[in-house]
Write a protein that holds these residues in place. Structure first.
Motif, PDB file in Angstrom:
ATOM      1  N   GLU A 478       0.398  -0.898   0.186  1.00 44.69           N
ATOM      2  CA  GLU A 478       0.266   0.012   0.130  1.00 44.69           C
ATOM      3  C   GLU A 478       1.051   1.203   0.154  1.00 44.69           C
ATOM      4  O   GLU A 478       2.242   1.349   0.142  1.00 44.69           O
ATOM      5  CB  GLU A 478      -1.168   0.037   1.434  1.00 44.69           C
ATOM      6  N   VAL A 479       0.417   2.240  -0.469  1.00 49.51           N
ATOM      7  CA  VAL A 479       1.023   3.884  -0.787  1.00 49.51           C
ATOM      8  C   VAL A 479       0.293   3.994   0.156  1.00 49.51           C
ATOM      9  O   VAL A 479      -1.055   4.116  -0.286  1.00 49.51           O
ATOM     10  CB  VAL A 479       1.487   4.122  -1.947  1.00 49.51           C
ATOM     11  N   TRP A 480       1.077   5.409   0.514  1.00 50.57           N
ATOM     12  CA  TRP A 480      -0.232   6.402   1.868  1.00 50.57           C
ATOM     13  C   TRP A 480       0.957   8.008   1.340  1.00 50.57           C
ATOM     14  O   TRP A 480       1.982   7.555   1.547  1.00 50.57           O
ATOM     15  CB  TRP A 480      -0.651   5.990   2.448  1.00 50.57           C
ATOM     16  N   SER A 481       0.321   9.171   1.566  1.00 51.96           N
ATOM     17  CA  SER A 481       0.981  10.528   2.285  1.00 51.96           C
ATOM     18  C   SER A 481       0.536  11.622   2.816  1.00 51.96           C
ATOM     19  O   SER A 481      -0.853  10.933   3.165  1.00 51.96           O
ATOM     20  CB  SER A 481       1.468  10.972   0.536  1.00 51.96           C
ATOM     21  N   ALA A 482       1.064  12.096   3.544  1.00 52.18           N
ATOM     22  CA  ALA A 482       0.576  13.764   4.275  1.00 52.18           C
ATOM     23  C   ALA A 482      -0.422  13.996   3.434  1.00 52.18           C
ATOM     24  O   ALA A 482      -1.541  14.187   3.993  1.00 52.18           O
ATOM     25  CB  ALA A 482       1.879  14.358   4.420  1.00 52.18           C
ATOM     26  N   SER A 483      -0.523  14.200   2.536  1.00 46.41           N
ATOM     27  CA  SER A 483      -1.605  15.226   1.909  1.00 46.41           C
ATOM     28  C   SER A 483      -2.972  14.283   1.740  1.00 46.41           C
ATOM     29  O   SER A 483      -3.853  15.230   0.815  1.00 46.41           O
ATOM     30  CB  SER A 483      -1.205  15.301   0.568  1.00 46.41           C
ATOM     31  N   ASP A 484      -2.837  12.558   1.733  1.00 48.69           N
ATOM     32  CA  ASP A 484      -3.940  11.906   0.922  1.00 48.69           C
ATOM     33  C   ASP A 484      -4.984  11.690   2.197  1.00 48.69           C
ATOM     34  O   ASP A 484      -4.100  11.581   3.483  1.00 48.69           O
ATOM     35  CB  ASP A 484      -3.369  11.045   0.283  1.00 48.69           C
ATOM     36  N   SER A 485      -6.152  10.792   1.955  1.00 51.51           N
ATOM     37  CA  SER A 485      -6.895   9.974   3.157  1.00 51.51           C
ATOM     38  C   SER A 485      -6.505   8.989   2.678  1.00 51.51           C
ATOM     39  O   SER A 485      -7.607   8.181   4.019  1.00 51.51           O
ATOM     40  CB  SER A 485      -8.272  11.527   2.986  1.00 51.51           C
ATOM     41  N   SER A 486      -5.843   8.694   2.319  1.00 48.21           N
ATOM     42  CA  SER A 486      -6.619   7.069   2.485  1.00 48.21           C
ATOM     43  C   SER A 486      -5.356   6.631   2.034  1.00 48.21           C
ATOM     44  O   SER A 486      -3.716   6.683   1.271  1.00 48.21           O
ATOM     45  CB  SER A 486      -7.323   6.671   1.092  1.00 48.21           C
ATOM     46  N   ILE A 487      -5.130   5.259   2.121  1.00 48.85           N
ATOM     47  CA  ILE A 487      -4.220   4.283   1.871  1.00 48.85           C
ATOM     48  C   ILE A 487      -4.335   3.642  -0.115  1.00 48.85           C
ATOM     49  O   ILE A 487      -6.371   3.173  -0.474  1.00 48.85           O
ATOM     50  CB  ILE A 487      -3.419   3.021   2.538  1.00 48.85           C
ATOM     51  N   ARG A 488      -3.317   3.759  -0.597  1.00 45.32           N
ATOM     52  CA  ARG A 488      -3.822   3.335  -2.409  1.00 45.32           C
ATOM     53  C   ARG A 488      -2.839   1.469  -2.744  1.00 45.32           C
ATOM     54  O   ARG A 488      -1.711   1.563  -2.046  1.00 45.32           O
ATOM     55  CB  ARG A 488      -3.404   4.527  -3.138  1.00 45.32           C
ATOM     56  N   ASP A 489      -3.861   1.449  -3.935  1.00 41.55           N
ATOM     57  CA  ASP A 489      -2.905   0.123  -4.387  1.00 41.55           C
ATOM     58  C   ASP A 489      -1.953   0.267  -5.240  1.00 41.55           C
ATOM     59  O   ASP A 489      -1.308   1.540  -5.399  1.00 41.55           O
ATOM     60  CB  ASP A 489      -3.850  -1.010  -4.882  1.00 41.55           C
ATOM     61  N   GLU A 490      -1.597  -0.221  -6.026  1.00 38.68           N
ATOM     62  CA  GLU A 490      -0.304  -0.677  -7.389  1.00 38.68           C
ATOM     63  C   GLU A 490      -1.478   0.647  -8.523  1.00 38.68           C
ATOM     64  O   GLU A 490      -1.035   1.017  -9.187  1.00 38.68           O
ATOM     65  CB  GLU A 490      -0.172  -1.431  -8.007  1.00 38.68           C
ATOM     66  N   ALA A 491      -2.272   0.632  -8.259  1.00 40.25           N
ATOM     67  CA  ALA A 491      -2.994   1.070  -9.777  1.00 40.25           C
ATOM     68  C   ALA A 491      -3.656   2.534  -8.972  1.00 40.25           C
ATOM     69  O   ALA A 491      -4.235   2.902 -10.344  1.00 40.25           O
ATOM     70  CB  ALA A 491      -3.830   0.558  -9.723  1.00 40.25           C
ATOM     71  N   GLY A 492      -2.851   2.862  -7.662  1.00 34.30           N
ATOM     72  CA  GLY A 492      -3.869   3.645  -7.396  1.00 34.30           C
ATOM     73  C   GLY A 492      -5.849   4.445  -6.605  1.00 34.30           C
ATOM     74  O   GLY A 492      -5.400   5.095  -6.515  1.00 34.30           O
ATOM     75  N   ALA A 493      -5.852   2.561  -6.888  1.00 29.84           N
ATOM     76  CA  ALA A 493      -6.932   2.599  -6.181  1.00 29.84           C
ATOM     77  C   ALA A 493      -7.249   2.990  -4.564  1.00 29.84           C
ATOM     78  O   ALA A 493      -6.003   2.153  -4.269  1.00 29.84           O
ATOM     79  CB  ALA A 493      -7.568   1.603  -6.551  1.00 29.84           C
ATOM     80  N   THR A 494      -7.717   3.646  -4.475  1.00 33.42           N
ATOM     81  CA  THR A 494      -8.049   4.113  -2.948  1.00 33.42           C
ATOM     82  C   THR A 494      -8.849   2.956  -2.067  1.00 33.42           C
ATOM     83  O   THR A 494      -9.375   1.730  -2.525  1.00 33.42           O
ATOM     84  CB  THR A 494      -9.535   5.278  -2.877  1.00 33.42           C
TER      85      THR A 494
END
Length: 631
Positions: A478-494
């Motif tokens: 999973e990927v996430w960042s300080a400006s995002d409100s979700s974790i995302r997968d390898e395709a960018g989907a929340t």
């Protein structure tokens, strides 16, 4: 946010970095399968094996209320079918050989129980390992001694705090030792004026024995961006060297002075914008300066780096990379907001040789969009599958031969993660965030060619981003960042709620999903909330709001990761190791060279956690065995 995945098209050459991570016993077969020239088993490693540390068994005993968890290293040089027996004071305590993991829980045993481990190879029990390092209270303290404080020319008093650390076998005994950076309490970011105290580094053994102390002197300003040190066995003699930038007045571990002892190049704002700059290789066992050469690149005209007061000229990064595919080279760099110069060095036969220099201002690279693309850290890995390492330097990458490989032209970022984030596609993936409010907030990149798989719209100075498999409910990382409100997968989907932290990672509990490391605690991600697994006792994190440990990584025991924080009084490095059993058997991550070099560059500027060359997470394939050799 669905975008075509560029990995769908085959990459040139052998597809998987795992080509160089095959069992040594099948190396010749692998070479044939890869279409390469096969060598006899006795010489196969000359073509494919990478030099790694000759480590001992790294046994640890972590005491809990109900007994001791004993764990140890499965070395890259061990056979695939090795098994183990566990002994307490010479008496075997396991009923049957341990085959499916490298840990064993001894129920009811006291904290001071003394353990060794014996490998079983071909049915024959081998000699005793080293004795277990005992973590009797769940941690072990390594005694350290703060340097004496001082007062700057403008009358400001300062003391010392234990800051970033690294590990390497400094004296060749098979055990990892610490290299610890002491930072004065008046250390500065480059954007801040003012004098600082000196930066000091210690070589320290696990029992607290100090091997040496190096004082970088008044002409090296102190702060996160000034001193990046690398500890690694560059010449393959079985003992690690330590490399860093030095200047007039640096005092090595034997008391010898580099350059002029009396020179003071500081200006009235505390910056050092004149005087010689050196790259020095120190003997890891004695701290002796073995050779100093001019630092590449020289600062030249300060204003040519983007300002005249000294912010951008003194932004340094460092790393270690297997640029020839077999032996480690030192990578030292300067600049990332404007011009970037990266110099690769070999240390052989007691001397530096410069392998190559990449310069965004050179006629080869000028105007191609490589300038201004650096991050506050770098990553190292074989991104193009040729068996040799590349340098991923923010929004650009440099090939193993020093040529520019790609640039996304999306500018500077604070955090980046290179790893096998998506097990369904061959090779490595790359996730980074952007500091510029005019650039994509997050980017998920194919590091083989710089193709942006997906990106989020520009929004802000996005200062933090993490990539790791923290949740079993989604395939891959999973990927996430300080400006995002979700974790995302390898395709960018929340995929769900954002974790409680955007900082470090740690394999801590018994499964292969990674945990969250932030400040002085470790948490396990949950879909509704995170669960606290560890809170460090009387310790502090480092680097202000970055809240990083001195070091985190697989440094002892099995493949799970230890975390090292300084105690609140800066009198010890407190090592925590997991007390939780695992049924998973993985070769020590220290013998995966992508992870090992990640551990070496972890201290660089804005510290980031290391990633192995293979996918380590939920539903993972059997972990590959490395093809390595030891000095």
């Amino acid at each position: 946010m669905q975008h075509p995945h560029p990995h769908a098209s085959p990459r040139p050459g052998p597809h998987r970095r795992r080509r160089v991570l095959l069992s040594a016993t099948t190396a010749a077969v692998a070479l044939v399968a890869a279409g390469l020239t096969a060598l006899s088993p006795g010489t196969a490693e000359a073509a494919t094996a990478r030099q790694v540390e000759k480590l001992d068994r790294g046994v640890v005993s972590v005491h809990t209320g109900s007994g001791n968890l004993v764990s140890w290293r499965w070395l890259g040089t061990d056979p695939n079918d090795v098994s183990f027996n566990v002994y307490r004071a010479g008496t075997k305590v396991n009923s049957a050989p341990v085959t499916g993991s490298t840990n064993w829980f001894h129920s009811g045993a006291p904290a001071e129980a003394d353990y060794t481990v014996r490998a079983i190879v071909g049915g024959v029990e081998q000699a005793d390992s080293v004795h277990a390092v005992q973590l009797r209270g769940g941690y072990k303290d390594v005694p350290i001694s703060p340097p004496a404080g001082g007062t700057t020319p403008d009358g400001v008093a300062y003391t010392y705090e234990a800051n970033d650390a690294s590990v390497a076998d400094l004296d060749g005994d098979g055990a990892l030792d610490f290299v610890l950076k002491w930072q004065p309490t008046n250390a500065k970011d480059n954007s801040q004026s003012g004098y600082t105290g000196n930066t000091i580094l210690d070589g320290v053994k696990l029992d607290g024995t100090r091997l040496w102390r190096i004082d970088l002197g008044r002409n090296i300003r102190s702060g996160a961006h000034y001193t990046q040190f690398q500890a690694y066995d560059y010449d393959g003699d079985g003992k690690a060297e330590v490399a860093m930038k030095t200047a007039d007045g640096t005092v090595d571990g034997t008391g010898a002075v580099i350059g002029s002892a009396s020179a003071d190049h500081r200006n009235s704002s505390g910056y050092v914008l004149s005087g010689p700059e050196y790259l020095t290789m120190f003997n890891g066992q004695t701290g002796k300066a073995m050779q100093s050469v001019d630092y590449v690149p020289a600062r030249g005209t300060v204003s040519s780096w983007g300002d005249s007061y000294g912010n951008r000229v003194d932004r340094f990064l460092a790393g270690t990379a297997y640029l020839d595919g077999a032996r480690p080279s030192l990578v030292m760099a300067r600049g990332y907001y404007t011009r970037t110069v990266i110099a690769a060095w070999d240390w052989r036969g007691g001397a530096f040789t410069r392998r190559w220099t990449f310069d965004t201002n050179s006629s080869t690279n000028s105007g191609k969009g490589y300038d201004g693309q650096g991050s506050h850290s770098l990553s190292v890995g074989d991104v193009d599958g040729d068996g040799k390492d590349e340098i991923v330097y923010g929004a650009m990458a440099v090939d193993d031969n020093g040529n520019g490989l790609w640039t996304t032209k999306t500018g500077h970022g604070d955090a980046q993660h290179l790893g096998d984030l998506d097990p369904s596609h061959p090779g490595l993936e790359y996730f980074k965030v952007s500091e510029s409010a005019s650039q994509p907030a997050e980017l998920y990149i194919n590091p083989a060619n710089g193709t942006v798989n997906w990106k989020l719209a520009a929004c802000c100075d996005n200062g933090r981003g993490v990539a790791g498999d923290i949740w079993a409910g989604n395939d891959g990382a999973e990927v996430w960042s300080a400006s995002d409100s979700s974790i995302r997968d390898e395709a960018g989907a929340t995929k769900g709620r954002e974790p409680s932290s955007v900082n470090f990672l740690s394999w801590w509990d018994g499964d292969t999903v990674r945990e969250l490391l932030d400040g002085t605690h470790i948490d396990k991600y949950g879909t509704s909330s995170d669960t606290r697994l560890l809170t460090g006792a009387s310790v502090h994190s480092n680097n202000g709001t970055k809240a990083t440990p001195s070091l985190s990584g697989d440094i002892l025991g099995d493949w799970r990761e230890e975390v090292v924080w300084p105690t609140s009084d800066n009198r010890a490095l407190r090592i925590y190791s997991t007390p939780i059993e695992t049924a998973t058997k993985i070769t020590t991550l220290l013998h995966d060279t992508m992870y090992r070099t990640g551990l070496a560059w972890q201290n660089t500027a804005y510290n980031q956690p290391p990633h192995p060359s293979f996918f380590l997470g939920n539903g993972m394939a059997t972990a590959p065995r490395p093809t390595v050799y030891t000095p």
